[in-house]
Design a protein around this motif. Structure first.
Motif, mmCIF file in Angstrom:
data_model
loop_
_atom_site.group_PDB
_atom_site.id
_atom_site.type_symbol
_atom_site.label_atom_id
_atom_site.label_comp_id
_atom_site.label_asym_id
_atom_site.label_seq_id
_atom_site.Cartn_x
_atom_site.Cartn_y
_atom_site.Cartn_z
ATOM 1 N N UNK A 1 44.924 59.015 43.499
ATOM 2 C CA UNK A 1 46.629 59.014 42.721
ATOM 3 C C UNK A 1 46.997 58.015 42.176
ATOM 4 N N UNK A 2 45.575 57.002 42.363
ATOM 5 C CA UNK A 2 45.642 55.906 41.037
ATOM 6 C C UNK A 2 44.667 55.445 40.535
ATOM 7 N N UNK A 3 44.745 54.135 39.535
ATOM 8 C CA UNK A 3 43.794 53.299 39.377
ATOM 9 C C UNK A 3 44.400 51.978 39.528
ATOM 10 N N UNK A 4 43.784 50.764 39.863
ATOM 11 C CA UNK A 4 44.256 49.750 39.668
ATOM 12 C C UNK A 4 42.645 48.824 38.988
ATOM 13 N N UNK A 5 43.537 47.916 38.776
ATOM 14 C CA UNK A 5 42.584 46.427 37.950
ATOM 15 C C UNK A 5 42.664 45.172 38.701
ATOM 16 N N UNK A 6 41.864 44.601 39.140
ATOM 17 C CA UNK A 6 42.052 43.588 39.454
ATOM 18 C C UNK A 6 40.589 42.166 39.424
ATOM 19 N N UNK A 7 40.544 41.184 39.264
ATOM 20 C CA UNK A 7 39.447 40.089 38.964
ATOM 21 C C UNK A 7 38.964 39.603 40.430
ATOM 22 N N UNK A 8 39.664 39.935 41.598
ATOM 23 C CA UNK A 8 40.099 39.215 42.939
ATOM 24 C C UNK A 8 39.620 40.346 43.261
ATOM 25 N N UNK A 9 38.937 40.885 44.763
ATOM 26 C CA UNK A 9 38.827 41.289 45.798
ATOM 27 C C UNK A 9 38.107 41.895 46.811
ATOM 28 N N UNK B 1 30.357 37.352 41.926
ATOM 29 C CA UNK B 1 32.315 36.246 41.847
ATOM 30 C C UNK B 1 33.403 37.065 42.185
ATOM 31 N N UNK B 2 33.920 36.953 43.429
ATOM 32 C CA UNK B 2 35.209 37.090 43.770
ATOM 33 C C UNK B 2 35.249 38.636 44.171
ATOM 34 N N UNK B 3 34.270 38.904 44.796
ATOM 35 C CA UNK B 3 34.497 40.180 46.339
ATOM 36 C C UNK B 3 33.815 39.455 47.003
ATOM 37 N N UNK C 1 32.872 33.236 52.298
ATOM 38 C CA UNK C 1 33.055 35.077 52.727
ATOM 39 C C UNK C 1 33.373 35.842 51.365
ATOM 40 N N UNK C 2 32.471 35.105 50.404
ATOM 41 C CA UNK C 2 32.360 35.743 48.895
ATOM 42 C C UNK C 2 30.865 36.391 48.359
#
Length: 403
Positions: free
Chosen positions: A153-161, A367-369, A361-362
């Motif tokens: 349904x959607x698209x999302x964007x984020x620096x951290x996941x 990075x940032x996953x 826990x990265x």
């Protein structure tokens, strides 16, 4: 495309714990949970028979780690940061009173998993965590330092996941596509299927403390044993299923176990039986249950020892005494298959632990996953330990994202 500061994939225990702690520690961050189903926290609901076994009363990190067939080494540092006591304090501070049961398992005093679910939903609402249902993730891409996530349904964007999807083969596939490696999942908590005349017709019989060895391996365990319609269950079996998960999968769940029902040596048992032969001479063996064994199991083991219901102690010959001692201390059973343990389906398998930095826990590759819970190749025996891994990982993830 909807932009968020932190996106958490998976609306289960680890996902909610991470989201709430992130949002609480930094209220300026826009935090969203993407849940593929139409309900969140479904596994929390059924865990511990619907009572939610939140953790286990084990307060020394080294001893706690010994309950993890996969992850023992990696969790030692994290458990020094966030431990069983911290879990208890976290829930108590948010109005959830907990109790420790005799076997060490810790539950909400209400005996209802709904208490934990309500706590999470209230905290998420209080700290403005957005919960988005029916958002099954189709792809995860890393572009210019941002993660792009597509759902139907959607698209999302984020620096951290944060990936907190538990044992989800589809998500593992997406992470492999990104570049991570996944240890192939196999069931980890299961009961043993056994067809044997010594245990058929007596489901529900519990022996409080047995020793079990898996023949031709170093695997062994002790604890309560439950005889079921299909074979054997309870902690003594479930511990073996967790520690032997990979071995048992490799042999297609066909192997032999040896059970010591009374935790005495063959010779000690034989000496006791010889004395009983004198002391109970006129009584029948069948009717004089010994060693605090359940009567129905004693009957089965006596009949399996070349006796009938009328055999008297006085009439026992050397062969019968030795056979009964064998049945009590070294009874061999053929396991042929497994059954899922309740709804608590746990798997061994997941993201390769060498690709994760356990201080944060990265991901070591991106990075940032971040990862929390059973998406990693970490699993535990039954008793609240899998949840403790989820809380610890999620809390450390939250701390590092907020930093």
């Amino acid at each position: 495309m909807t932009k968020k500061d932190v996106i958490i994939v998976g609306g289960g225990a680890a996902g909610f714990f991470a989201a709430i702690n992130i949002a609480e520690q930094n209220p300026t961050l826009k935090v969203a949970i993407l849940e593929r189903g139409k309900e969140v926290l479904t596994k929390v609901k059924v865990s511990g028979g619907g009572r939610c076994n939140v953790t286990h009363a084990e307060f020394i990190p080294q001893e706690l780690t010994q309950n993890y067939p996969r992850g023992e080494k990696e969790l030692l540092g994290p458990f020094h940061q966030f431990m069983t006591g911290d879990t208890m304090e976290w829930f108590e501070k948010r109005g959830v009173t907990l109790k420790i049961e005799d076997d060490g398992r810790i539950f909400p005093i209400t005996n209802s998993s709904q208490t934990i679910i309500d706590c999470f939903l209230n905290e998420a609402k209080k700290h403005n965590v957005e919960i988005l249902m029916n958002q099954s993730v189709k792809s995860i891409k890393n572009k210019n330092g941002f993660y792009q996530i597509e759902t139907p349904h959607d698209s999302f964007s984020s620096e951290k996941i944060v990936i907190a999807t538990g044992s989800n083969p589809k998500i593992w596939g997406l992470l492999e596509h990104l570049g991570h490696t996944v240890s192939q999942p196999v069931p980890s908590l299961f009961t043993f299927n056994i067809k044997d005349k010594r245990i058929n017709d007596i489901p529900g019989v519990v022996v409080q403390n047995v020793e079990i060895n898996v023949l031709n391996t170093s695997l062994c365990s002790e604890g309560p044993l439950l005889i079921t319609h299909w074979g054997m269950s309870a902690p003594a079996i479930l511990k073996l299923s967790a520690f032997g998960a990979l071995k048992f999968a490799a042999c297609d769940y066909k192997f032999q176990i040896e059970i010591n029902f009374i935790k005495k040596s063959f010779d000690d048992c034989l000496d006791i039986l010889k004395n009983l032969k004198q002391d109970l001479a006129k009584k029948t063996v069948f009717k004089s249950t010994q060693f605090n064994l359940p009567k129905r199991l004693w009957h089965k083991l006596v009949l399996a020892s070349n006796m009938d219901t009328e055999t008297r102690w006085a009439d026992l010959n050397k062969f019968q005494l030795e056979t009964l001692s064998n049945q009590l201390t070294t009874a061999v059973f053929n396991v042929d298959g497994k059954s899922t343990f309740k709804e608590e389906f746990v798997t061994a398998g997941g993201i390769n632990l060498k690709e994760v930095n356990f201080k944060t826990f990265e991901s070591k590759l991106f990075n940032n996953l971040y990862f929390a819970g059973e998406v990693l190749n970490i699993d535990a025996i039954t008793g609240g330990f899998n949840f403790q891994n989820a809380w610890t990982g999620a809390f450390i993830v939250a701390q590092n994202i907020v930093k």
